[in-house]
Design an enzyme around this catalytic site. Structure first.
Site, mmCIF file in Angstrom:
data_model
loop_
_atom_site.group_PDB
_atom_site.id
_atom_site.type_symbol
_atom_site.label_atom_id
_atom_site.label_comp_id
_atom_site.label_asym_id
_atom_site.label_seq_id
_atom_site.Cartn_x
_atom_site.Cartn_y
_atom_site.Cartn_z
ATOM 1 N N TYR A 199 -5.599 6.011 1.596
ATOM 2 C CA TYR A 199 -5.241 4.880 2.454
ATOM 3 C C TYR A 199 -6.474 4.479 3.240
ATOM 4 O O TYR A 199 -6.973 5.272 4.037
ATOM 5 C CB TYR A 199 -4.153 5.281 3.453
ATOM 6 C CG TYR A 199 -2.794 5.497 2.863
ATOM 7 C CD1 TYR A 199 -2.467 6.681 2.221
ATOM 8 C CD2 TYR A 199 -1.817 4.517 2.960
ATOM 9 C CE1 TYR A 199 -1.208 6.893 1.688
ATOM 10 C CE2 TYR A 199 -0.553 4.719 2.435
ATOM 11 C CZ TYR A 199 -0.257 5.897 1.802
ATOM 12 O OH TYR A 199 0.986 6.102 1.288
ATOM 13 N N HIS A 229 -2.144 -0.234 -4.686
ATOM 14 C CA HIS A 229 -0.709 0.000 -4.723
ATOM 15 C C HIS A 229 0.020 -0.850 -3.697
ATOM 16 O O HIS A 229 1.012 -1.477 -4.003
ATOM 17 C CB HIS A 229 -0.418 1.475 -4.493
ATOM 18 C CG HIS A 229 0.996 1.814 -4.733
ATOM 19 N ND1 HIS A 229 1.948 1.722 -3.765
ATOM 20 C CD2 HIS A 229 1.624 2.201 -5.852
ATOM 21 C CE1 HIS A 229 3.114 2.066 -4.280
ATOM 22 N NE2 HIS A 229 2.948 2.355 -5.539
ATOM 23 N N HIS A 230 -0.461 -0.878 -2.483
ATOM 24 C CA HIS A 230 0.065 -1.852 -1.536
ATOM 25 C C HIS A 230 -0.938 -2.181 -0.438
ATOM 26 O O HIS A 230 -1.885 -1.448 -0.212
ATOM 27 C CB HIS A 230 1.439 -1.457 -0.989
ATOM 28 C CG HIS A 230 1.448 -0.336 -0.004
ATOM 29 N ND1 HIS A 230 2.160 0.816 -0.200
ATOM 30 C CD2 HIS A 230 0.854 -0.203 1.200
ATOM 31 C CE1 HIS A 230 1.998 1.603 0.843
ATOM 32 N NE2 HIS A 230 1.216 1.015 1.702
ATOM 33 N N HIS A 375 10.673 -0.273 8.405
ATOM 34 C CA HIS A 375 9.544 0.653 8.280
ATOM 35 C C HIS A 375 9.909 2.066 8.716
ATOM 36 O O HIS A 375 10.284 2.303 9.858
ATOM 37 C CB HIS A 375 8.346 0.146 9.084
ATOM 38 C CG HIS A 375 7.111 0.959 8.893
ATOM 39 N ND1 HIS A 375 6.408 0.968 7.715
ATOM 40 C CD2 HIS A 375 6.472 1.810 9.709
ATOM 41 C CE1 HIS A 375 5.383 1.788 7.830
ATOM 42 N NE2 HIS A 375 5.398 2.316 9.041
ATOM 43 N N HIS A 377 8.425 6.310 7.440
ATOM 44 C CA HIS A 377 7.397 6.936 6.598
ATOM 45 C C HIS A 377 8.068 7.617 5.405
ATOM 46 O O HIS A 377 9.116 7.171 4.941
ATOM 47 C CB HIS A 377 6.518 7.867 7.433
ATOM 48 C CG HIS A 377 5.592 7.099 8.330
ATOM 49 N ND1 HIS A 377 5.044 7.615 9.481
ATOM 50 C CD2 HIS A 377 5.148 5.824 8.248
ATOM 51 C CE1 HIS A 377 4.286 6.697 10.055
ATOM 52 N NE2 HIS A 377 4.339 5.609 9.326
#
Ligand SMILES: *[C@@H]1O[C@H](CO)[C@@H](O)[C@H](O)[C@H]1NC(C)=O
Ligand SMILES: *[C@@H]1O[C@H](CO)[C@@H](O)[C@H](O)[C@H]1NC(C)=O
Ligand SMILES: *[C@@H]1O[C@H](CO)[C@@H](O)[C@H](O)[C@H]1NC(C)=O
Ligand SMILES: *[C@@H]1O[C@H](CO)[C@@H](O)[C@H](O)[C@H]1NC(C)=O
Ligand SMILES: *[C@@H]1O[C@H](CO)[C@@H](O)[C@H](O)[C@H]1NC(C)=O
Ligand SMILES: *[C@@H]1O[C@H](CO)[C@@H](O)[C@H](O)[C@H]1NC(C)=O
Ligand SMILES: *[C@@H]1O[C@H](CO)[C@@H](O)[C@H](O)[C@H]1NC(C)=O
Ligand SMILES: *[C@@H]1O[C@H](CO)[C@@H](O)[C@H](O)[C@H]1NC(C)=O
Ligand SMILES: *[C@@H]1O[C@H](CO)[C@@H](O)[C@H](O)[C@H]1NC(C)=O
Ligand SMILES: *[C@@H]1O[C@H](CO)[C@@H](O)[C@H](O)[C@H]1NC(C)=O
Length: 567
Positions: A199, A229-230, A375, A377
């Site tokens: 990330y 991926h995003h 949202h 995790h």
């Protein structure tokens, strides 16, 4: 004029200002000549979809769903206003011939008029299919067919008909306003490490403009489709004033930028704002920093790949009617909240009480909510947002029953929902920690947890969050601990089992909460609150037309009778 015609007049007056109908936010012309316009809106929780078809004709109008674009196998409704009154039927086509009337009538007519050479037909159906002659409405583009006649004699013919492919449930209009430009917020020559999952976070400033502009579309800008991926963009609080780059969620900074603004995930497309609103940028809005987060999935662990991916923002100087904004709701991020290990489904709650908004803003207003982004995790499995008014639950604002951290998206609500000042919003998150052996604390890293729902709404207020947190003092004493040390000991030493997990969860929900509303300048208002009960999501019954239905509103009843008299 009798009272009934007065009711009809009032209702049609309400319907005639269709431009602003919050129940029908989407609109497409089905034919190139613009004789056939379809407006629609839906409610995925109720399981219903509403259509309004307007056709430039005084004859019959037909509309339906076709498996391949032609007549065969199509699910069709035909209606109109004829010499004997109005008519409306649910039908299906077996070939290139007049569609056959279905045994079961699963479309409900709400409104049908003809005037000035135009026929307007408003009707509702279930999103699911209710019988073999109807087609379910899916999340994918569907072939919509239409046809119309110049008289009320329904007949098969080769002209005045057509097909258009539209994704009704995931609709993105492609309007291009005048003076349209774009800017990008992307990585620049980022060397993707030879790691399977990585990330990367880049804290940067949005471009500045002398005068206010409106962002109307956010599009992915991906230079390596096999690696990215995003991508997510978060707004930073005002105390973030320097750009930098860092590996995300490692304590290197930037975690406080957590107000999600835009997101793109594998398989996703662009995000379009409704026509009456835009996200303001420039003018007196001042410098705002954002955190761009890109999740790389380097399957081959190849070294030396360079990436420039991010998001592209389309904006226009032709300002729309309203500024749109994003309000963060849910469970506040604060130390002292933990999810036990070995839980199959653990619930946490965050309450937004909009009654406290006037305590931080001088000119507060109701929120017209059009999209949400949930949202959590890695252990999040479901997110539900309940909508309460006067102590009673009136709706689920939004629901994601299959939450997946890897596939987050901004979800369009299907209709514009009004959250009145004084309403409460309850965000409920469900986690699975079956495979964890230690406590999962609330926090910013992906191995910690969150429970948030970002609401996209207009008209904008200078408001950043409306969240709650359980009163830790009450929690400790409810658990029989008189100080933090004893309580921490209890949390860590507990050999959590189903009984103790359940007791802890019930305690968290029962105790008083601290409800916090914070404005753009970090001024907050802190108030007590309690977590209300969230209703189970109703199963969606099939829609049936016909006069036998008990709860038909007066208007539908009258129309229904009119339809039946016409036959
Ligand atoms: C259909 O009706 C609309 C609205 O009255 C009008 O703007 C449009 O020009 C008409 N289309 C045609 C092809 O006549
Ligand atoms: C990025 O890499 C390209 C190609 O190597 C180079 O032309 C460009 O100047 C680099 N940009 C920056 C900002 O370093
Ligand atoms: C990438 O993987 C290597 C080897 O597995 C590891 O040593 C390194 O810390 C990882 N790098 C990052 C940035 O996570
Ligand atoms: C900004 O404020 C938050 C909390 O008020 C703090 O956690 C964060 O470290 C601050 N960030 C910077 C860059 O000062
Ligand atoms: C991984 O390597 C193989 C073989 O070199 C290649 O065909 C494939 O496209 C690569 N995949 C990715 C995701 O880079
Ligand atoms: C827990 O681990 C098992 C075995 O690896 C796996 O099959 C299961 O899907 C995992 N459950 C969750 C919720 O991740
Ligand atoms: C938000 O604050 C800015 C700066 O103080 C102000 O100019 C603007 O009018 C405010 N917006 C609203 C909707 O209150
Ligand atoms: C907390 O309770 C324990 C016994 O349960 C007692 O020994 C201890 O003194 C108490 N501590 C405080 C700060 O009251
Ligand atoms: C569950 O744990 C509690 C204490 O944490 C214990 O008192 C209880 O006996 C346990 N129940 C079962 C069924 O193991
Ligand atoms: C809110 O914050 C602004 C800027 O920090 C400050 O000037 C103002 O006095 C604060 N207002 C209240 C009511 O605390």
């Amino acid at each position: 004029m009798g009272p009934l015609s007065l009711v009809l007049l009032l209702l049609s007056a309400q319907w005639s200002c269709a431009q602003e109908d919050p129940l029908l936010p989407f609109s497409e012309h089905l034919d190139p000549e613009h004789n056939v316009r379809l407006k629609w809106g839906f409610d995925e929780i109720q399981g219903t979809i509403l259509f309004e078809l307007t056709v430039n004709t005084s004859g019959w109008v037909g509309f339906g769903f076709s498996p391949k674009g032609g007549m065969t196998g199509a699910d069709i409704v035909i209606g109109g206003v004829g010499p004997k009154g109005s008519y409306f039927t649910d039908r299906h086509a077996v070939g290139n011939s007049i569609p056959v009337v279905d045994q079961q009538q699963n479309y409900k007519l709400l409104y049908l008029t003809e005037s000035d050479g135009k026929t307007v037909m408003k009707f509702q159906r279930s999103i699911e299919s209710c019988d073999d002659n109807d087609l379910p409405i899916t999340n994918l583009p569907m072939k919509l067919i239409y046809a119309y006649g110049q008289s009320d004699d329904i007949e098969y013919h080769k002209s005045r008909r057509g097909t258009k492919e539209v994704n009704l449930l995931k609709y993105m209009p492609r309007v291009t306003p005048p003076n349209s430009k774009y800017f990008d917020m992307t990585m620049v020559n980022f060397s993707v490490p030879a790691n399977l999952t990585y990330y990367h976070c880049k804290i940067m400033k949005a471009p500045t403009f002398d005068r206010k502009q409106h962002i109307y579309r956010i599009e992915p800008f991906i230079t390596n489709l096999d690696l990215v991926h995003h991508a997510l963009l978060y707004r930073c609080p005002p105390n973030v004033t320097e750009p930098f780059e860092v590996k995300c969620y490692t304590g290197g900074g930037g975690e406080e930028c957590m107000e999600a603004v835009a997101v793109w995930g594998v398989g996703g497309g662009s995000f379009e704002l409704p026509e009456m609103a835009g996200l303001p940028i420039g003018g007196n809005v001042g410098d705002v920093f954002y955190r761009l987060e890109v999740h790389y999935n380097n399957l081959n662990k190849s070294a030396g790949r360079v990436d420039n991916s991010g998001l592209r923002f389309y904006y226009t100087s032709e300002l729309r009617q309203h500024d749109a904004a994003i309000l963060l709701t849910g469970l506040a991020l604060a130390p002292g909240y933990a999810i036990p290990p070995k839980a199959k489904s653990f619930l946490t709650y965050g309450l937004c009480d909009t009654a406290y908004i006037p305590k931080v803003l001088e000119t507060p207003n109701d929120l017209q909510v059009f999209s949400v982004m949930m949202h959590t995790h890695l252990t999040g499995r479901k997110v539900r947002v309940g909508h309460f008014r006067g102590g009673k639950q009136i709706d689920h604002l939004a629901v994601d029953e299959n939450y997946n951290f890897e596939y987050q998206e901004v979800t369009n609500l299907g209709k514009t929902k009004t959250v009145k000042l004084g309403d409460q919003l309850l965000v409920e998150c469900t986690y699975n920690t079956e495979n964890r052996t230690t406590l999962t604390w609330g926090g910013l890293s992906t191995s910690e947890e969150m429970c948030l729902s970002s609401l996209f709404y207009y008209p904008a207020m200078n408001l950043s969050s409306c969240v709650s947190f359980p009163n830790l003092q009450t929690l400790r004493s409810a658990m029989g601990a008189n100080d933090t040390g004893t309580w921490l000991n209890m949390m860590y030493m507990n050999t959590w089992n189903d009984t103790s997990i359940n007791q802890y969860q019930q305690t968290l929900k029962r105790i008083d909460q601290l409800v916090t509303v914070v404005d753009f300048f970090n001024n907050g208002s802190y108030n007590p609150g309690m977590i209300p009960d969230l209703k189970v999501i109703p199963s969606t019954p099939c829609m049936r037309s016909g006069c036998a239905i008990k709860s038909l509103a007066l208007i539908s009843l009258l129309l229904c009778l009119a339809v039946h008299w016409a036959y």
